[in-house]
Write an enzyme that holds these catalytic residues in place. Structure first.
Site, PDB file in Angstrom:
ATOM      1  N   HIS A 194       0.862  -1.184   0.000  1.00 27.11           N
ATOM      2  CA  HIS A 194       0.000   0.000   0.000  1.00 27.11           C
ATOM      3  C   HIS A 194       0.893   1.226   0.000  1.00 27.11           C
ATOM      4  CE1 HIS A 194      -3.419   2.606   0.877  1.00 27.11           C
ATOM      5  NE2 HIS A 194      -2.575   3.269   1.646  1.00 27.11           N
ATOM      6  N   ASP A 208     -15.129   1.907   7.576  1.00 25.85           N
ATOM      7  CA  ASP A 208     -14.104   2.834   7.082  1.00 25.85           C
ATOM      8  C   ASP A 208     -14.636   3.652   5.908  1.00 25.85           C
ATOM      9  OD1 ASP A 208     -11.367   3.925   6.800  1.00 25.85           O
ATOM     10  OD2 ASP A 208     -11.599   2.991   4.837  1.00 25.85           O
ATOM     11  N   ARG A 254     -14.746  12.056   7.349  1.00 22.70           N
ATOM     12  CA  ARG A 254     -13.502  12.767   7.700  1.00 22.70           C
ATOM     13  C   ARG A 254     -13.106  13.733   6.598  1.00 22.70           C
ATOM     14  NH1 ARG A 254      -9.729   8.149   7.961  1.00 22.70           N
ATOM     15  NH2 ARG A 254      -8.136   9.705   8.265  1.00 22.70           N
ATOM     16  N   SER A 259      -7.545   3.152   9.259  1.00 18.77           N
ATOM     17  CA  SER A 259      -8.297   3.103   8.005  1.00 18.77           C
ATOM     18  C   SER A 259      -7.561   2.219   6.985  1.00 18.77           C
ATOM     19  CB  SER A 259      -8.445   4.536   7.480  1.00 18.77           C
ATOM     20  OG  SER A 259      -8.824   4.558   6.140  1.00 18.77           O
ATOM     21  N   LYS A 273      -8.533  -2.127   6.012  1.00 23.06           N
ATOM     22  CA  LYS A 273      -8.861  -2.604   4.661  1.00 23.06           C
ATOM     23  C   LYS A 273      -7.884  -3.697   4.224  1.00 23.06           C
ATOM     24  CE  LYS A 273      -9.025   1.725   3.493  1.00 23.06           C
ATOM     25  NZ  LYS A 273      -9.220   3.090   3.037  1.00 23.06           N
TER      26      LYS A 273
HETATM   27  N1  URA Z   1      -6.027   6.515   2.870  1.00 30.49           N
HETATM   28  C1  URA Z   1      -6.919   5.744   3.526  1.00 30.49           C
HETATM   29  O1  URA Z   1      -7.278   4.665   3.066  1.00 30.49           O
HETATM   30  N2  URA Z   1      -7.407   6.187   4.686  1.00 30.49           N
HETATM   31  C2  URA Z   1      -7.039   7.366   5.240  1.00 30.49           C
HETATM   32  O2  URA Z   1      -7.523   7.691   6.315  1.00 30.49           O
HETATM   33  C3  URA Z   1      -6.132   8.155   4.547  1.00 30.49           C
HETATM   34  C4  URA Z   1      -5.624   7.700   3.359  1.00 30.49           C
END
Ligand code: URA
Length: 431
Positions: free
Chosen positions: A89, A168, A175, A190, A194
């Site tokens: 990621h 999320d 957010r 977050s 995932k």
């Molecule tokens: N990317 C995400 O998946 N979540 C966040 O909170 C910020 C960037």
């Protein structure tokens, strides 16, 4: 609306965090679940997110918050694909197309990469937007298609499914409009919720640092990286984080189809040195987590052996890897104002320029232009002559040119002497 269950109420959770306290496991489980089901209102969750942003959460609270977000939906079970699963990621940067060469490369070395991605927002492009510039390619796959492609090809880059960490999905959108994105506990939970729900067996994080990154300073980037590695450990997911430079764009291409074209060059054994270097560094870490130690990803990449995997990965999702990519209707150069050495090419300036040209979106509902973006004809360290083209601006909407030029106004610096440049790989954080 029932905003209290047993002895917990939303107001009590908000005030506990507002006053600097820590949240109990029960409070966290309840508030995340109740928010997902609509029993805690957006304004209450926004208030709690702001309290978390201001007062933080400790490691146990963050681990529990992450688990509650995972528990809000499904956890994929991809164990039957017959190869070790490993994913990466990136926190997002300008010209960051690394997933495109990396996923086929790691698959060519014998691992399986289940990359479930979101779409880009703001000046950093999204991987799905880049791939959607390939004629016919589709981002949405069923769980059966994901599993079958992982077994057959070894790499899938597709849209995340709605049932994966739905808490999320809802919280991130909230957010985004309440000034609460920049909380390290909320960002870390977050991202990790995932990735853990996706079912990967190992994870490499590319945490960008610099003007074009989410995290502008090394201290903040390190804190985010350490927080995510700690979450990985708490959830039994082997996780390594690399801090990498994002003060200048990666490679020469910024924009969806432009970045696909550059990725194909890399997959064929060429391409810009920094894109090759980062692809190989990340592949090495991913293969180590997958237990594959007998292959050198640098050799595999330079031999072109990852390119047929790319072709199969694209074709499996309906794309035509040999189709011509879209080209912008309008292309204009940006010329050097004087002679000297190009010492500055600010990532955020180039990212905003590409975004204004149409490569990115300001709101989730916006569409992106496949062909829009910026090509860097000169890179920091190059000697340039007055009047020489430094950049090319690509767009289908020529009205966007002045805005893109304005974004670049202070972003290109030409000096008399070369300036020292820091390394691409800034730091490595292991459990
Ligand atoms: N990317 C995400 O998946 N979540 C966040 O909170 C910020 C960037």
């Amino acid at each position: 609306m029932p905003s209290a269950v047993h002895n917990i109420s939303a107001v009590e959770v908000i005030t506990a965090k507002r006053d600097g306290g820590r949240l109990s496991d029960e409070q966290i489980d309840w508030v995340v679940s109740a928010y997902t089901h609509g029993d805690v209102a957006d304004e209450q969750m926004a208030s709690l997110a702001m309290a978390i942003l201001l007062n933080g959460m400790d490691a146990e609270e963050i681990a529990r918050w992450t688990q509650a977000m995972i528990d809000s939906g499904d956890v994929l079970s991809l164990g039957a694909v017959g190869r070790p699963l490993v994913d990466k990621h990136s926190t997002g940067g300008v010209g960051d197309k690394i997933t495109l060469p990396l996923a086929p490369l790691v698959a060519a070395c014998g691992a399986a990469v289940p990359q479930l991605s979101g779409r880009g927002l703001g000046h950093t492009g999204g991987t799905l937007d880049k791939l959607e510039s390939i004629p016919g390619w589709r981002a949405s796959l069923s769980l059966d298609e994901i599993a079958a492609q992982l077994s057959d090809v070894g790499a899938v880059v597709c849209a995340t499914t709605p049932t994966l960490a739905p808490a999320d999905r809802k919280l991130y959108a909230l957010r985004d409009v309440t000034g609460t994105v920049e909380s390290i506990p909320l960002i870390a939970s977050s991202i990790m919720s995932k990735k853990i729900a996706e079912g990967t067996g190992g994870l490499v994080l590319d945490v960008k640092v610099g003007s074009g990154a989410f995290m502008k300073t090394r201290e903040r980037a390190r804190e985010l990286a350490e927080t995510m590695v700690r979450i990985g450990s708490a959830h039994g997911l082997p996780t390594t984080a690399l801090l990498t430079d994002m003060s200048v764009p990666l490679g020469r291409a910024v924009g969806n189809a432009l970045e696909v074209a550059e990725s194909v060059e890399v997959l064929r054994g060429g391409g810009p040195a920094d894109v090759v270097e980062l692809t190989v560094v990340l592949a090495r870490e991913m293969l180590a987590l997958a237990g594959i130690t007998d292959l050198d990803p640098a050799e595999v990449l330079s031999s072109g052996a990852a390119y047929p995997v790319w072709e199969r990965m694209i074709a499996a999702q309906g794309g035509d890897p040999s189709a011509p990519l879209p080209r912008a209707t309008h292309v204009e150069p940006v010329l050097a104002e004087r002679s000297g050495v190009l010492t500055g090419c600010d990532a955020i300036a180039v990212g905003v320029a590409a975004w204004r040209l149409g490569a990115g979106r300001a709101r989730k509902e916006d569409t992106v232009q496949a062909a829009a973006g910026v090509l860097l004809l000169a890179r920091p360290g190059d000697e340039v002559e007055a009047g020489q083209p430094l950049l090319e601006l690509h767009t289908d909407t020529p009205d966007a040119m002045p805005g893109a030029r304005a974004a670049l106004a202070d972003g290109l610096v030409i000096s008399d002497e070369p300036a020292a440049r820091g390394p691409l790989l800034v730091d490595t954080i292991r459990p």
